[in-house]
Each structure stands twice: as structure tokens, then as C-alpha cells.
Design a protein around this motif. Structure first.
Motif, short mmCIF file in Angstrom:
data_model
loop_
_atom_site.label_atom_id
_atom_site.label_comp_id
_atom_site.label_asym_id
_atom_site.label_seq_id
_atom_site.Cartn_x
_atom_site.Cartn_y
_atom_site.Cartn_z
N PRO A 4 9.53 16.32 -7.80
CA PRO A 4 9.36 15.37 -7.02
C PRO A 4 8.29 15.88 -6.31
O PRO A 4 8.41 16.53 -5.64
CB PRO A 4 10.94 14.67 -6.59
CG PRO A 4 11.42 15.86 -6.28
CD PRO A 4 11.45 16.89 -7.19
N GLU A 31 13.99 9.68 -6.40
CA GLU A 31 12.63 10.60 -6.31
C GLU A 31 11.86 10.09 -7.01
O GLU A 31 11.59 9.07 -7.81
CB GLU A 31 13.09 11.71 -7.25
CG GLU A 31 14.35 12.80 -6.80
CD GLU A 31 14.56 14.35 -7.78
OE1 GLU A 31 14.59 14.36 -8.83
OE2 GLU A 31 15.46 15.07 -7.12
N LEU A 32 9.92 10.06 -6.02
CA LEU A 32 9.29 9.84 -7.22
C LEU A 32 8.04 11.63 -7.65
O LEU A 32 7.91 12.71 -7.35
CB LEU A 32 8.00 9.21 -6.12
CG LEU A 32 8.82 8.26 -5.22
CD1 LEU A 32 7.74 7.45 -3.96
CD2 LEU A 32 9.27 6.96 -6.50
N ARG A 33 8.57 11.53 -9.07
CA ARG A 33 7.91 12.58 -10.01
C ARG A 33 6.52 11.81 -10.37
O ARG A 33 5.94 11.34 -10.32
CB ARG A 33 8.62 12.69 -10.55
CG ARG A 33 9.79 12.84 -10.47
CD ARG A 33 10.63 13.56 -11.70
NE ARG A 33 12.01 14.13 -10.89
CZ ARG A 33 12.25 15.18 -10.78
NH1 ARG A 33 11.20 16.28 -10.76
NH2 ARG A 33 13.73 15.90 -11.01
N PRO A 34 5.29 13.21 -10.34
CA PRO A 34 3.69 12.72 -10.75
C PRO A 34 4.12 12.93 -12.23
O PRO A 34 4.82 12.86 -12.68
CB PRO A 34 3.73 14.54 -10.90
CG PRO A 34 4.45 15.48 -10.46
CD PRO A 34 5.69 14.65 -9.66
N ARG A 36 4.22 9.44 -13.17
CA ARG A 36 5.89 8.45 -13.57
C ARG A 36 5.56 7.18 -11.82
O ARG A 36 5.45 7.26 -11.16
CB ARG A 36 7.60 8.88 -12.68
CG ARG A 36 7.68 10.45 -13.73
CD ARG A 36 7.47 10.27 -15.12
NE ARG A 36 9.01 8.94 -15.66
CZ ARG A 36 9.48 9.17 -17.02
NH1 ARG A 36 8.24 9.72 -17.71
NH2 ARG A 36 10.27 8.28 -16.87
N VAL A 177 0.54 10.37 -3.32
CA VAL A 177 1.96 9.50 -3.31
C VAL A 177 1.65 8.16 -3.23
O VAL A 177 0.84 7.88 -1.75
CB VAL A 177 3.29 9.63 -2.86
CG1 VAL A 177 4.51 8.29 -3.16
CG2 VAL A 177 4.13 10.90 -3.05
N ALA A 203 0.24 5.69 -11.62
CA ALA A 203 0.73 7.46 -12.10
C ALA A 203 0.32 8.06 -13.75
O ALA A 203 0.75 9.42 -13.47
CB ALA A 203 2.03 6.26 -12.76
N ARG A 207 -0.19 10.99 -10.24
CA ARG A 207 0.66 10.81 -9.29
C ARG A 207 1.95 9.65 -9.33
O ARG A 207 1.99 9.36 -10.35
CB ARG A 207 -0.38 9.64 -8.33
CG ARG A 207 -1.63 10.00 -7.71
CD ARG A 207 -2.89 8.49 -7.77
NE ARG A 207 -3.31 9.42 -6.81
CZ ARG A 207 -4.61 9.75 -8.15
NH1 ARG A 207 -4.75 9.38 -9.24
NH2 ARG A 207 -6.17 9.55 -7.38
N ALA A 208 2.62 9.96 -7.76
CA ALA A 208 4.10 8.86 -8.45
C ALA A 208 3.66 7.95 -7.36
O ALA A 208 3.00 7.63 -6.38
CB ALA A 208 4.74 10.38 -7.77
#
Length: 316
Positions: A4, A31-34, A36, A177, A203, A207-208
Motif C-alpha cells: 500500500p 489500504e490504498l494501493r497503486p 487501485r 495518493v 489510478a 496512483r492510489a
């Protein structure tokens, strides 16, 4: 799977007032994932915007925070809820984590052209940049805005143009982000679609992205993942295709049933006041299964990346 870029764990926010406590966010983990785009959906007043403010350290002085928020873009994770303001302002906000605000009209200064404000943002975030005018044009083109529009005043822009302008501001420092807090509020459907498509493109570029919205159609259009929030808690979470295609929580089912595409059947009742939450499951007073359910379930991880806070997940 790539790690993340930003994560929360058991994040809670409380506001102590003179005669009450507002339980704005309770035990939120995600979680913020690349690559997504996580959409956070829920009715107004459930705590979504407070959550966005907590991620950036923008809460008022009477906020009490428990749990943590970590930014994973450096050699070591940076815990944002305890980071000093100089770190948040100098290293995080606008640089590594950018905010797309709900109202472009209130985010822009009305007496200056959009270009002058964007150039000022670049001067602050990227002081070594030599060609600020050229970069302004490149940012405008990147979000689908004619660079000539930058020379107008904010009131001379349409709603969609203004929203693309603030998206250009958010991209000024090439953040990892992006947090978009109700960025489609007040826009007609074609402009909503263009705005969420632009966020999805960001995204897809690696990027997240966190999109906060109550617009289910926009959420379904853009999301790779979804979290459903009710009365300060996330009650269902998982891949967007799974949650929208086969919702398990009765609240998620009710939200989807209330959309025009699924019959326009409104949820009965109203969300509870966050300063007066009912005991046990907060959704129970509105739940069709309330006569046979008396538990207060926590969010439980399930197979295939899904999570659910419901005592009767078998009753779909």
C-alpha cells in the motif's frame, strides 16, 4: 501484490462537545494501493468526510484520534496522526497526498485567474521549476481542460471546467495518493462520468485513489474496490465487482436497491445521529433482519479479499 501507499488501522475519531461525544469514525481499516481506486460510499452524515480530513491531519482541535494512518512512500512508513504540522505541511499535503475538494467554487479564489493560482501552487510545491507557465498548460491538458481556460476567473468556468481545474491543482506535485471528497457533488451526469473517469485514469497510471461519494452510479463506474460506511463504521468491503454484484450486508443491499437502475426502493428510516448511536448494531433499527439478530459484529475478513460486519452473512 504491490504494497500500500497509504494504510489505516483501527482509526477512530471522536469530537467531545459540551454535552455529548460525536463518534465520527470508528475502527476503520483499509489500504490504498497503486493502480487501485477505492470508493468509500454511504449516506450523508456517516463520517466519510471526517475520515478524509483525518488522513491529512486537518481535524479541528477538539478531535480525539485513536489508531493510525501510515504513508508508505518513503524508506520508512510515516505515521500521519502523530506527525507534527511542519511535516504534514512540508512533506505530505499536496506533495505526496493531494486532496480534490468537494466544491471547486470554494477552493478557488474568485478575484484571481485560475492560471495565477495554479502558478502560485507550483511555486510553493516545486520551487525549482523553471517554466511554470508551460507546466500550467501541461497540467490543464492532462485533465482535459483547454489551457486557455486557465486565464479565466473561476466564475467564468462551468462546473465541469472548475472541477478539472482543481484536479490539475491536485496533480501539481505529482502525488502518489489522491483523496477525492465528493468531487462530483452538484454536477450533472455527463460531468460526473468525466470526473470519475479522470480519477480512474489516475489510478490506472499507478496512483492510489480514494473516492468518497454517495453516488452509487459513479462508484460502480470507477471503483476497483469499495468500502461501505454506515454510522461511522465500515460494514462491508471488497473488490467492487463482488460487492456491487453480490452485496452481503443488508445496508449495502438497501443502498443498491435505492438506485434507479435497481428499482428505486428507498431504505426505510434514517441514519442515526453520530452523537446518539444505538446500542449494538447501529443498522439494526432499519434492518429487515432485526427481529432475529441481536449481535454487534465487528468487521471480519472473509475469503477473496472481502470483509463484513454482519451477524447473519448467510442471509443474502
Amino acid at each position: 501484490m504491490t504494497g500500500p501507499l497509504l494504510s489505516t488501522r483501527d482509526l477512530s475519531v471522536r469530537f467531545r462537545l459540551r454535552d455529548s461525544v460525536v463518534q465520527a469514525v470508528t475502527d476503520v481499516s483499509f489500504e490504498l494501493r497503486p493502480g487501485r481506486l477505492l470508493v468509500l460510499v454511504g449516506e450523508s452524515g456517516c463520517g466519510k468526510s471526517v475520515l478524509a480530513s483525518a488522513l491529512l491531519g486537518l481535524l479541528p482541535g477538539n478531535a480525539e484520534i485513536r489508531g493510525g494512518v501510515w504513508l508508505h512512500t518513503g524508506a520508512e512508513p510515516l505515521e500521519l496522526t502523530t506527525a507534527p504540522e511542519r511535516v504534514l505541511a512540508g512533506r505530505v499535503r499536496g506533495r505526496r497526498v493531494a486532496l480534490v475538494p468537494q466544491s471547486a467554487a470554494t477552493a478557488l479564489t474568485p478575484v484571481r485567474t485560475v492560471r495565477s493560482q495554479l502558478a502560485e501552487t507550483l511555486r510553493e510545491l516545486r520551487p525549482d521549476l523553471a517554466d511554470r507557465r508551460g507546466e500550467c498548460d501541461r497540467l490543464a491538458e492532462r485533465v482535459g481542460l483547454d489551457p486557455l481556460a486557465l486565464d479565466r476567473y473561476p466564475h467564468e468556468l462551468s462546473g465541469g471546467m472548475a472541477q478539472r481545474a482543481v484536479l490539475a491543482f491536485a496533480l501539481s506535485a505529482d502525488p502518489d495518493v489522491i483523496l477525492a471528497d465528493e468531487p462530483t457533488s452538484g454536477l450533472d451526469r455527463p460531468l460526473v462520468d468525466r470526473t470519475v473517469d479522470a480519477l480512474r485514469d489516475l489510478a490506472d497510471d499507478g496512483r492510489a485513489v480514494l473516492l468518497i461519494t454517495h453516488d452509487i452510479a459513479a462508484a460502480e463506474r470507477a471503483a476497483t474496490d469499495v468500502a461501505v460506511m454506515y454510522a461511522s463504521r465500515i460494514v462491508e468491503q471488497g473488490p467492487a465487482a463482488d460487492v456491487f454484484g453480490d452485496p452481503w450486508h443488508p445496508y449495502t443491499q438497501g443502498l443498491l436497491a435505492a438506485t434507479p437502475a435497481r428499482g428505486l426502493r428507498p431504505l426505510p428510516g434514517h441514519p442515526p445521529n453520530l452523537s446518539d448511536l444505538p446500542s449494538g448494531c447501529a443498522f439494526r433499527p432499519r434492518c429487515p433482519r432485526r427481529d432475529t439478530c441481536h449481535d454487534d459484529p465487528a468487521l471480519v475478513d472473509l475469503p477473496d479479499g472481502r470483509a463484513l460486519a454482519c451477524a447473519r452473512p448467510e442471509a443474502k
